[in-house]
Scaffold this motif. Structure first.
Motif, PDB file in Angstrom:
ATOM      1  N   SER A  29       0.810  -1.229   0.000  1.00 53.89           N
ATOM      2  CA  SER A  29       0.000   0.000   0.000  1.00 53.89           C
ATOM      3  C   SER A  29       0.839   1.274   0.000  1.00 53.89           C
ATOM      4  O   SER A  29       0.398   2.321   0.440  1.00 53.89           O
ATOM      5  N   LYS A  30       2.076   1.187  -0.486  1.00 58.99           N
ATOM      6  CA  LYS A  30       2.913   2.371  -0.706  1.00 58.99           C
ATOM      7  C   LYS A  30       3.097   2.533  -2.210  1.00 58.99           C
ATOM      8  O   LYS A  30       3.339   1.556  -2.913  1.00 58.99           O
ATOM      9  N   HIS A  31       2.975   3.744  -2.691  1.00 62.92           N
ATOM     10  CA  HIS A  31       3.163   4.032  -4.104  1.00 62.92           C
ATOM     11  C   HIS A  31       4.554   4.626  -4.273  1.00 62.92           C
ATOM     12  O   HIS A  31       4.857   5.657  -3.688  1.00 62.92           O
ATOM     13  N   GLU A  32       5.398   3.977  -5.096  1.00 63.28           N
ATOM     14  CA  GLU A  32       6.777   4.429  -5.264  1.00 63.28           C
ATOM     15  C   GLU A  32       7.121   4.581  -6.745  1.00 63.28           C
ATOM     16  O   GLU A  32       6.622   3.858  -7.586  1.00 63.28           O
ATOM     17  N   LEU A  33       8.003   5.544  -7.014  1.00 58.94           N
ATOM     18  CA  LEU A  33       8.508   5.778  -8.358  1.00 58.94           C
ATOM     19  C   LEU A  33      10.010   5.974  -8.242  1.00 58.94           C
ATOM     20  O   LEU A  33      10.484   6.641  -7.324  1.00 58.94           O
ATOM     21  N   GLN A  34      10.762   5.366  -9.184  1.00 51.16           N
ATOM     22  CA  GLN A  34      12.221   5.443  -9.131  1.00 51.16           C
ATOM     23  C   GLN A  34      12.773   5.757 -10.515  1.00 51.16           C
ATOM     24  O   GLN A  34      12.367   5.150 -11.506  1.00 51.16           O
ATOM     25  N   CYS A  35      13.724   6.690 -10.574  1.00 50.14           N
ATOM     26  CA  CYS A  35      14.399   7.031 -11.825  1.00 50.14           C
ATOM     27  C   CYS A  35      15.415   5.935 -12.155  1.00 50.14           C
ATOM     28  O   CYS A  35      16.240   5.605 -11.303  1.00 50.14           O
ATOM     29  N   PRO A  36      15.382   5.381 -13.373  1.00 49.41           N
ATOM     30  CA  PRO A  36      16.340   4.333 -13.725  1.00 49.41           C
ATOM     31  C   PRO A  36      17.759   4.854 -13.941  1.00 49.41           C
ATOM     32  O   PRO A  36      18.710   4.097 -13.902  1.00 49.41           O
ATOM     33  N   GLU A  37      17.915   6.146 -14.130  1.00 52.72           N
ATOM     34  CA  GLU A  37      19.221   6.733 -14.423  1.00 52.72           C
ATOM     35  C   GLU A  37      19.992   7.085 -13.144  1.00 52.72           C
ATOM     36  O   GLU A  37      21.100   6.639 -12.943  1.00 52.72           O
ATOM     37  N   CYS A  38      19.390   7.893 -12.282  1.00 52.05           N
ATOM     38  CA  CYS A  38      20.090   8.331 -11.064  1.00 52.05           C
ATOM     39  C   CYS A  38      19.560   7.642  -9.807  1.00 52.05           C
ATOM     40  O   CYS A  38      20.038   7.897  -8.713  1.00 52.05           O
TER      41      CYS A  38
END
Length: 73
Positions: free
Chosen positions: A40-49
């Protein structure tokens, strides 16, 4: 990420579950992404940095460039 034809609607936000094109505010890298829902946590991650953010309503560390939609043939 999607199969068949797709349309990118620029300057549209869409829903949190739709795939989007994001731009990282740290490294300016644009990427296709979908917010990951884990425990129930929404996460987004940059693939570059590898900048990572937990999303509540809209991302603050990432600019939403557009939403990706499937188009029926």
């Amino acid at each position: 990420m999607t199969e068949g034809k797709e349309r990118i609607r620029f300057d549209c936000v869409g829903t949190i579950t739709q795939p989007h094109i994001y731009k990282c505010t740290t490294c300016d890298h644009e990427f296709r992404g979908k917010i990951q829902i884990e425990k129930s946590k929404h996460e987004l991650q940059c693939p570059e940095c590898e900048l990572e953010e937990q999303i509540i309503t809209q991302p603050t560390q990432f600019e939403v460039v557009g939403v990706i939609e499937n188009v029926a043939s």
